[in-house]
Design a protein around this motif. Structure first.
Motif, PDB file in Angstrom:
ATOM      1  N   ASN A 128       0.825  -1.208   0.000  1.00 30.73           N
ATOM      2  CA  ASN A 128       0.000   0.000   0.000  1.00 30.73           C
ATOM      3  C   ASN A 128       0.856   1.255   0.000  1.00 30.73           C
ATOM      4  O   ASN A 128       0.541   2.242  -0.656  1.00 30.73           O
ATOM      5  N   VAL A 129       1.972   1.221   0.747  1.00 30.90           N
ATOM      6  CA  VAL A 129       2.897   2.359   0.739  1.00 30.90           C
ATOM      7  C   VAL A 129       3.462   2.561  -0.655  1.00 30.90           C
ATOM      8  O   VAL A 129       3.509   3.671  -1.172  1.00 30.90           O
ATOM      9  N   LEU A 130       3.885   1.471  -1.279  1.00 30.14           N
ATOM     10  CA  LEU A 130       4.452   1.555  -2.624  1.00 30.14           C
ATOM     11  C   LEU A 130       3.434   2.121  -3.606  1.00 30.14           C
ATOM     12  O   LEU A 130       3.738   3.030  -4.381  1.00 30.14           O
ATOM     13  N   LYS A 131       2.225   1.606  -3.569  1.00 26.13           N
ATOM     14  CA  LYS A 131       1.205   2.053  -4.519  1.00 26.13           C
ATOM     15  C   LYS A 131       0.913   3.537  -4.341  1.00 26.13           C
ATOM     16  O   LYS A 131       0.771   4.283  -5.307  1.00 26.13           O
ATOM     17  N   SER A 132       0.851   3.967  -3.087  1.00 27.40           N
ATOM     18  CA  SER A 132       0.577   5.366  -2.799  1.00 27.40           C
ATOM     19  C   SER A 132       1.635   6.277  -3.388  1.00 27.40           C
ATOM     20  O   SER A 132       1.330   7.260  -4.063  1.00 27.40           O
ATOM     21  N   HIS A 133       2.902   5.929  -3.213  1.00 29.21           N
ATOM     22  CA  HIS A 133       3.982   6.770  -3.704  1.00 29.21           C
ATOM     23  C   HIS A 133       4.172   6.638  -5.206  1.00 29.21           C
ATOM     24  O   HIS A 133       4.483   7.607  -5.891  1.00 29.21           O
ATOM     25  N   TYR A 134       3.990   5.461  -5.711  1.00 28.39           N
ATOM     26  CA  TYR A 134       4.181   5.233  -7.144  1.00 28.39           C
ATOM     27  C   TYR A 134       3.158   6.020  -7.961  1.00 28.39           C
ATOM     28  O   TYR A 134       3.467   6.564  -9.012  1.00 28.39           O
ATOM     29  N   GLU A 135       1.921   6.068  -7.453  1.00 24.42           N
ATOM     30  CA  GLU A 135       0.851   6.743  -8.190  1.00 24.42           C
ATOM     31  C   GLU A 135       0.805   8.237  -7.906  1.00 24.42           C
ATOM     32  O   GLU A 135       0.041   8.959  -8.514  1.00 24.42           O
ATOM     33  N   SER A 136       1.614   8.699  -6.958  1.00 21.19           N
ATOM     34  CA  SER A 136       1.637  10.121  -6.604  1.00 21.19           C
ATOM     35  C   SER A 136       3.072  10.639  -6.677  1.00 21.19           C
ATOM     36  O   SER A 136       3.645  11.051  -5.673  1.00 21.19           O
ATOM     37  N   ALA A 143       6.609   8.679   3.188  1.00 22.03           N
ATOM     38  CA  ALA A 143       6.143   7.587   4.042  1.00 22.03           C
ATOM     39  C   ALA A 143       7.311   7.042   4.841  1.00 22.03           C
ATOM     40  O   ALA A 143       8.356   6.724   4.289  1.00 22.03           O
ATOM     41  N   LEU A 144       7.118   6.935   6.148  1.00 25.01           N
ATOM     42  CA  LEU A 144       8.167   6.449   7.037  1.00 25.01           C
ATOM     43  C   LEU A 144       7.670   5.182   7.725  1.00 25.01           C
ATOM     44  O   LEU A 144       6.909   5.240   8.686  1.00 25.01           O
ATOM     45  N   PRO A 145       8.082   4.013   7.227  1.00 29.29           N
ATOM     46  CA  PRO A 145       7.629   2.763   7.830  1.00 29.29           C
ATOM     47  C   PRO A 145       8.395   2.459   9.122  1.00 29.29           C
ATOM     48  O   PRO A 145       9.617   2.374   9.117  1.00 29.29           O
ATOM     49  N   THR A 146       7.687   2.331  10.236  1.00 28.46           N
ATOM     50  CA  THR A 146       8.299   2.051  11.523  1.00 28.46           C
ATOM     51  C   THR A 146       7.593   0.878  12.184  1.00 28.46           C
ATOM     52  O   THR A 146       6.586   0.372  11.683  1.00 28.46           O
ATOM     53  N   SER A 147       8.096   0.468  13.336  1.00 24.44           N
ATOM     54  CA  SER A 147       7.462  -0.617  14.073  1.00 24.44           C
ATOM     55  C   SER A 147       6.087  -0.208  14.608  1.00 24.44           C
ATOM     56  O   SER A 147       5.262  -1.053  14.945  1.00 24.44           O
ATOM     57  N   GLU A 148       5.829   1.114  14.689  1.00 27.22           N
ATOM     58  CA  GLU A 148       4.527   1.613  15.156  1.00 27.22           C
ATOM     59  C   GLU A 148       3.496   1.693  14.025  1.00 27.22           C
ATOM     60  O   GLU A 148       2.314   1.902  14.267  1.00 27.22           O
ATOM     61  N   PHE A 152       2.937   9.228   7.463  1.00 24.33           N
ATOM     62  CA  PHE A 152       2.938   9.977   6.212  1.00 24.33           C
ATOM     63  C   PHE A 152       3.152  11.444   6.571  1.00 24.33           C
ATOM     64  O   PHE A 152       2.298  12.077   7.183  1.00 24.33           O
ATOM     65  N   MET A 153       4.309  11.971   6.179  1.00 26.20           N
ATOM     66  CA  MET A 153       4.680  13.316   6.592  1.00 26.20           C
ATOM     67  C   MET A 153       4.972  14.207   5.391  1.00 26.20           C
ATOM     68  O   MET A 153       5.540  13.768   4.398  1.00 26.20           O
ATOM     69  N   GLU A 154       4.575  15.468   5.513  1.00 26.23           N
ATOM     70  CA  GLU A 154       4.989  16.463   4.533  1.00 26.23           C
ATOM     71  C   GLU A 154       6.490  16.695   4.710  1.00 26.23           C
ATOM     72  O   GLU A 154       7.005  16.701   5.837  1.00 26.23           O
ATOM     73  N   ALA A 155       7.189  16.901   3.615  1.00 26.17           N
ATOM     74  CA  ALA A 155       8.630  17.133   3.690  1.00 26.17           C
ATOM     75  C   ALA A 155       8.951  18.315   4.596  1.00 26.17           C
ATOM     76  O   ALA A 155       9.945  18.300   5.332  1.00 26.17           O
ATOM     77  N   LYS A 156       8.107  19.330   4.579  1.00 33.10           N
ATOM     78  CA  LYS A 156       8.363  20.524   5.380  1.00 33.10           C
ATOM     79  C   LYS A 156       8.287  20.250   6.879  1.00 33.10           C
ATOM     80  O   LYS A 156       8.795  21.028   7.696  1.00 33.10           O
ATOM     81  N   ASP A 157       7.647  19.141   7.277  1.00 31.23           N
ATOM     82  CA  ASP A 157       7.508  18.814   8.695  1.00 31.23           C
ATOM     83  C   ASP A 157       8.599  17.876   9.201  1.00 31.23           C
ATOM     84  O   ASP A 157       8.577  17.461  10.361  1.00 31.23           O
ATOM     85  N   LEU A 158       9.541  17.530   8.331  1.00 29.67           N
ATOM     86  CA  LEU A 158      10.691  16.726   8.737  1.00 29.67           C
ATOM     87  C   LEU A 158      11.781  17.686   9.192  1.00 29.67           C
ATOM     88  O   LEU A 158      12.305  18.470   8.401  1.00 29.67           O
TER      89      LEU A 158
END
Length: 252
Positions: A128-136, A143-148, A152-158
């Motif tokens: 699902n992460v891949l599809k979201s990024h691939y199509e957008s 997308a930051l995959p973690t154990s939690e 999904f973060m805006e670049a400006k909020d990193l």
């Protein structure tokens, strides 16, 4: 021994991959092949493979649509693709393996070796992460995959990425504690090259310079970021930092 299915609409591509797996990956046994996703789904349900080597661009159904056939996949996926550039960033973000065509033997071997290591996220979540990024492709979200789960973060909020061995602590706006991702700092430096606001200030830090609030000019130069975190600017990177920072201040 892990059972595998090869899915690709090109017979030659299937044949080449089958030969490579037979010759160089003795722990993988190909138990079926398919030229399209519906046929692949039928074979997968029958053979129950541990891994599916899946092409993306195929007639009728894209390989990315595999979740329409399996809501909760019980197999791993390794995509085989001719795509590069932005698409590769999508694969990296999803934590799914991919092999660029023509397939490199060493990379194929490494991908197969990694199959025995289970990721924190399920295959379905990573797809699902891949599809979201691939199509957008033009999306500003990361997308930051973690154990939690997946953030999904805006670049400006990193705000900042801090090295922690083979892991990275990521500091986010409006979140008091960092999150940990099982990728090294170099991974994120390459991933965020398209964003001029991110700068490697030190071997241990990748900083969003839009979040810099104070710069201490000294022998051990330090930045204070918007969340109060202080990070180091290496001596050899001071000029690069000042140039990048001044460029961000220039009106467009």
């Amino acid at each position: 021994m892990l059972n595998a299915i090869i899915v690709d609409d090109e017979p030659k591509a299937r044949s080449i991959l089958n030969t490579l797996l037979t010759d160089y990956c003795p722990d993988i046994e190909v138990v079926g092949q398919a030229a399209n996703l519906p046929d692949a789904a039928a074979i997968i349900k029958e053979k129950k493979p541990e891994v599916v080597f899946l092409d993306i661009e195929m007639p009728e159904y894209s390989g990315l649509q595999i979740l329409e056939f399996f809501e909760k996949p019980t197999f791993e996926v390794i995509f085989t693709t001719a795509y590069q550039e932005y698409a590769i960033k999508a694969f990296q973000l999803s934590a799914l393996d991919y092999l660029l065509k023509p397939i490199d033997i060493d990379l194929l071997i490494k991908a197969c070796e990694k199959l025995t290591k289970k990721a924190n996220l399920s295959t379905g979540e990573r797809l699902n992460v891949l599809k979201s990024h691939y199509e957008s492709a033009n999306s500003q979200k990361i997308a930051l995959p973690t154990s939690e789960g997946i953030f999904f973060m805006e670049a400006k909020d990193l705000i900042c990425f801090a090295a922690d061995g083979s892991y990275t602590d990521i500091y986010l706006a409006n979140r008091p504690k960092p999150i940990m991702v099982s990728k090294n700092l170099k991974h994120f430096e390459q991933l965020l090259q398209q964003y001029p606001c991110f700068l490697r200030t030190h071997r241990s830090y990748l900083v969003n310079i839009d979040h810099v609030r104070h710069y201490q000019k000294s022998e051990g130069g330090a930045l204070t970021l918007s969340n109060g975190l202080e990070v180091t600017v290496a001596r050899e990177r001071k000029d690069e930092f000042m140039t990048a920072f001044q460029n961000r201040l220039k009106p467009e």
